[in-house]
Design a protein around this motif. Structure first.
Motif, PDB file in Angstrom:
ATOM      1  N   ASP A  47       0.904  -1.202  -0.037  1.00  0.00           N
ATOM      2  CA  ASP A  47      -0.067  -0.036   0.013  1.00  0.00           C
ATOM      3  C   ASP A  47       0.937   1.133   0.114  1.00  0.00           C
ATOM      4  O   ASP A  47       1.642   1.334   0.918  1.00  0.00           O
ATOM      5  CB  ASP A  47      -0.845  -0.037   1.194  1.00  0.00           C
ATOM      6  N   ALA A  48       0.857   2.167  -1.084  1.00  0.00           N
ATOM      7  CA  ALA A  48       1.549   3.078  -1.303  1.00  0.00           C
ATOM      8  C   ALA A  48       1.235   4.276  -0.480  1.00  0.00           C
ATOM      9  O   ALA A  48       1.809   5.384  -0.496  1.00  0.00           O
ATOM     10  CB  ALA A  48       1.992   3.525  -2.605  1.00  0.00           C
ATOM     11  N   LYS A  49      -0.050   4.344   0.101  1.00  0.00           N
ATOM     12  CA  LYS A  49      -0.591   5.298   0.870  1.00  0.00           C
ATOM     13  C   LYS A  49      -0.780   6.548   0.302  1.00  0.00           C
ATOM     14  O   LYS A  49      -0.874   7.799   0.725  1.00  0.00           O
ATOM     15  CB  LYS A  49       0.335   5.709   2.230  1.00  0.00           C
ATOM     16  N   GLY A  50      -0.898   6.513  -1.254  1.00  0.00           N
ATOM     17  CA  GLY A  50      -1.279   7.587  -1.939  1.00  0.00           C
ATOM     18  C   GLY A  50      -0.187   8.473  -2.255  1.00  0.00           C
ATOM     19  O   GLY A  50      -0.263   9.657  -2.779  1.00  0.00           O
ATOM     20  N   ILE A  51       1.017   7.973  -2.289  1.00  0.00           N
ATOM     21  CA  ILE A  51       2.179   8.894  -2.675  1.00  0.00           C
ATOM     22  C   ILE A  51       2.328   9.129  -4.153  1.00  0.00           C
ATOM     23  O   ILE A  51       1.950   8.179  -4.886  1.00  0.00           O
ATOM     24  CB  ILE A  51       3.656   8.327  -1.950  1.00  0.00           C
ATOM     25  N   SER A  52       2.769  10.006  -4.689  1.00  0.00           N
ATOM     26  CA  SER A  52       2.912  10.291  -6.281  1.00  0.00           C
ATOM     27  C   SER A  52       4.330  11.015  -6.377  1.00  0.00           C
ATOM     28  O   SER A  52       5.094  11.318  -5.595  1.00  0.00           O
ATOM     29  CB  SER A  52       1.828  11.116  -6.409  1.00  0.00           C
ATOM     30  N   GLY A  53       4.439  11.140  -7.608  1.00  0.00           N
ATOM     31  CA  GLY A  53       5.628  11.539  -8.213  1.00  0.00           C
ATOM     32  C   GLY A  53       5.927  13.109  -7.677  1.00  0.00           C
ATOM     33  O   GLY A  53       4.918  13.942  -7.801  1.00  0.00           O
ATOM     34  N   GLY A  54       7.152  13.321  -7.451  1.00  0.00           N
ATOM     35  CA  GLY A  54       7.250  14.669  -6.800  1.00  0.00           C
ATOM     36  C   GLY A  54       7.360  14.998  -5.307  1.00  0.00           C
ATOM     37  O   GLY A  54       7.737  15.844  -4.845  1.00  0.00           O
ATOM     38  N   LYS A  99       4.957   8.327   5.045  1.00  0.00           N
ATOM     39  CA  LYS A  99       4.423   8.731   6.008  1.00  0.00           C
ATOM     40  C   LYS A  99       3.483  10.052   5.446  1.00  0.00           C
ATOM     41  O   LYS A  99       3.975  10.527   4.510  1.00  0.00           O
ATOM     42  CB  LYS A  99       5.300   8.962   7.200  1.00  0.00           C
ATOM     43  N   ASP A 100       2.515  10.562   6.524  1.00  0.00           N
ATOM     44  CA  ASP A 100       1.962  11.827   6.321  1.00  0.00           C
ATOM     45  C   ASP A 100       2.910  13.000   6.819  1.00  0.00           C
ATOM     46  O   ASP A 100       3.657  12.652   7.602  1.00  0.00           O
ATOM     47  CB  ASP A 100       0.755  12.086   7.156  1.00  0.00           C
ATOM     48  N   GLY A 105      -3.017  15.768   4.020  1.00  0.00           N
ATOM     49  CA  GLY A 105      -2.797  14.633   2.979  1.00  0.00           C
ATOM     50  C   GLY A 105      -1.532  14.450   2.345  1.00  0.00           C
ATOM     51  O   GLY A 105      -1.378  13.512   1.615  1.00  0.00           O
ATOM     52  N   ASP A 106      -0.659  15.482   2.616  1.00  0.00           N
ATOM     53  CA  ASP A 106       0.706  15.323   1.890  1.00  0.00           C
ATOM     54  C   ASP A 106       1.541  14.188   2.135  1.00  0.00           C
ATOM     55  O   ASP A 106       1.592  13.823   3.525  1.00  0.00           O
ATOM     56  CB  ASP A 106       1.511  16.817   1.894  1.00  0.00           C
ATOM     57  N   LYS A 107       2.360  13.550   1.329  1.00  0.00           N
ATOM     58  CA  LYS A 107       2.891  12.303   1.634  1.00  0.00           C
ATOM     59  C   LYS A 107       4.302  12.522   1.313  1.00  0.00           C
ATOM     60  O   LYS A 107       4.699  13.270   0.620  1.00  0.00           O
ATOM     61  CB  LYS A 107       2.330  11.152   0.818  1.00  0.00           C
ATOM     62  N   ALA A 108       5.261  12.011   2.107  1.00  0.00           N
ATOM     63  CA  ALA A 108       6.786  11.878   1.896  1.00  0.00           C
ATOM     64  C   ALA A 108       7.192  10.271   2.162  1.00  0.00           C
ATOM     65  O   ALA A 108       6.502   9.465   2.975  1.00  0.00           O
ATOM     66  CB  ALA A 108       7.257  12.767   2.855  1.00  0.00           C
ATOM     67  N   LEU A 109       8.274  10.129   1.312  1.00  0.00           N
ATOM     68  CA  LEU A 109       8.954   8.790   1.890  1.00  0.00           C
ATOM     69  C   LEU A 109       9.930   8.932   2.710  1.00  0.00           C
ATOM     70  O   LEU A 109      11.071   9.615   2.533  1.00  0.00           O
ATOM     71  CB  LEU A 109       9.366   8.045   0.671  1.00  0.00           C
ATOM     72  N   PHE A 110      10.155   8.232   3.790  1.00  0.00           N
ATOM     73  CA  PHE A 110      11.208   8.404   4.856  1.00  0.00           C
ATOM     74  C   PHE A 110      12.214   7.034   4.857  1.00  0.00           C
ATOM     75  O   PHE A 110      11.623   5.937   4.823  1.00  0.00           O
ATOM     76  CB  PHE A 110      10.694   8.395   6.310  1.00  0.00           C
ATOM     77  N   ILE A 111      13.649   7.534   5.028  1.00  0.00           N
ATOM     78  CA  ILE A 111      14.506   6.381   4.651  1.00  0.00           C
ATOM     79  C   ILE A 111      15.177   6.338   6.225  1.00  0.00           C
ATOM     80  O   ILE A 111      15.652   7.254   6.601  1.00  0.00           O
ATOM     81  CB  ILE A 111      15.354   6.510   3.632  1.00  0.00           C
ATOM     82  N   GLU A 130       5.164  -1.019   6.124  1.00  0.00           N
ATOM     83  CA  GLU A 130       3.988  -0.176   6.168  1.00  0.00           C
ATOM     84  C   GLU A 130       4.001   0.759   7.227  1.00  0.00           C
ATOM     85  O   GLU A 130       4.358   0.201   8.629  1.00  0.00           O
ATOM     86  CB  GLU A 130       2.779  -1.311   6.277  1.00  0.00           C
ATOM     87  N   GLY A 131       3.739   2.012   7.121  1.00  0.00           N
ATOM     88  CA  GLY A 131       3.767   3.020   8.347  1.00  0.00           C
ATOM     89  C   GLY A 131       2.355   3.306   8.816  1.00  0.00           C
ATOM     90  O   GLY A 131       1.479   3.182   8.089  1.00  0.00           O
ATOM     91  N   PHE A 132       2.278   3.792   9.949  1.00  0.00           N
ATOM     92  CA  PHE A 132       0.881   4.321  10.326  1.00  0.00           C
ATOM     93  C   PHE A 132       0.655   5.517  10.237  1.00  0.00           C
ATOM     94  O   PHE A 132       1.626   6.527  10.793  1.00  0.00           O
ATOM     95  CB  PHE A 132       1.000   4.090  11.914  1.00  0.00           C
ATOM     96  N   ASP A 133      -0.246   6.216   9.587  1.00  0.00           N
ATOM     97  CA  ASP A 133      -0.247   7.695   9.252  1.00  0.00           C
ATOM     98  C   ASP A 133      -1.661   7.929   9.786  1.00  0.00           C
ATOM     99  O   ASP A 133      -2.388   7.304  10.262  1.00  0.00           O
ATOM    100  CB  ASP A 133      -0.150   7.857   7.673  1.00  0.00           C
ATOM    101  N   LEU A 134      -2.062   9.334   9.294  1.00  0.00           N
ATOM    102  CA  LEU A 134      -3.091   9.929   9.744  1.00  0.00           C
ATOM    103  C   LEU A 134      -4.250   9.351   9.182  1.00  0.00           C
ATOM    104  O   LEU A 134      -5.594   9.097  10.022  1.00  0.00           O
ATOM    105  CB  LEU A 134      -3.193  11.292   9.362  1.00  0.00           C
TER     106      LEU A 134
END
Length: 258
Positions: A47-54, A99-100, A105-111, A130-134
């Motif tokens: 589940d990509a949680k709605g993340i998108s390009g950019g 994560k949020d 609803g802004d998303k980001a990928l955390f490493i 899988e992260g726990f978000d809003l």
């Protein structure tokens, strides 16, 4: 005619310069450096949680790259392609989590860079966690509210609150009556109870005095009993010896040796 042509050239150059400045400004705002060397990493998510390009990529709270592409594979898993700057060192046990980063609803990928001794192979596809978000919080809150509503409905339908309240009131009333009765008994019999307690105290004192006065007598009785016990033991030993002699004589007589 010459002046009009010169004006058009100036307007065109000014427009191109404005577009170029705007393009550079966008790149600066997005912290994009086309000259920087990059590592491309592909991560698979259930589940990509709605993340998108950019969307940004963060490491230790610092932006180190962006999401370049999001797609589905043949098994309907989300493939998220990111790029990070070349100088970022990631270990083979690093973690990728979506994560949020805001209430909108802004998303980001955390490493999480990991702690393994081996470096991450960027040519292979990696699994995201899988992260726990809003959105998860909102969903779980909705489930909890549904359960509370069902519980409330069950209480309303299956329990008669009025009868239950009346039953509690009757029980409390009876308990109060019992307490009042016990109080009345205690008040009416306070003097007899006091005298009984005093009598018990006096009897206890008299018993202690009796034991103290007759302590020597008790010791003498015990010593006398011990002596008597020793005498009885000696008597029993004598009787046993006499019994043995009689048995021996009886044996002789039976064998006509008397």
């Amino acid at each position: 005619m010459g002046s009009s042509h010169s004006t058009k050239i100036k307007v065109g150059i000014t427009s191109l310069l404005a577009i170029f400045i705007m393009f550079i400004g966008i790149l600066w705002v997005k912290e994009y450096n086309p000259m920087a060397k990059k590592n491309i990493i592909t991560i698979a998510f259930n589940d990509a949680k709605g993340i998108s390009g950019g969307d940004p990529v963060f490491l230790s709270g610092i932006k180190v790259g962006e999401v370049s592409n999001v797609d589905l594979d043949n098994n309907n898993k989300a493939l998220v392609e990111i790029y990070v700057t070349k100088n970022i060192l990631l270990q083979s046990d690093c973690l990728f989590t979506v994560k949020d980063i805001g209430l909108m609803g802004d998303k980001a990928l955390f490493i999480n860079p990991g702690a393994s001794a081996t470096k991450l192979d960027t040519t292979k596809m990696h699994e995201g966690t899988e992260g726990f978000d809003l959105s998860d919080l909102i969903t779980n809150a909705g489930i909890v509210l549904q359960k509370l509503n069902r519980l409330s409905s069950k209480i309303d339908n299956d329990l008669d609150i009025i009868k239950l309240s009346q039953s509690f009131e009757q029980t409390f009333y009876k308990i109060q009556q019992a307490v009042d009765i016990y109080k009345e008994i205690a008040n009416n019999n306070r003097e007899p109870i006091k005298k009984s307690i005093e009598s018990i105290g006096k009897a206890s004192q008299e018993m202690q005095q009796f034991v103290r006065k007759n302590d020597e007598n008790f010791e003498n009785v015990l010593k006398s009993f011990e002596k008597t016990s020793e005498k009885i033991s000696l008597t029993l030993d004598s009787i046993e010896n006499i019994s043995t002699v009689i048995d021996t004589l009886s044996t002789y007589m039976k064998e006509n040796e008397g």
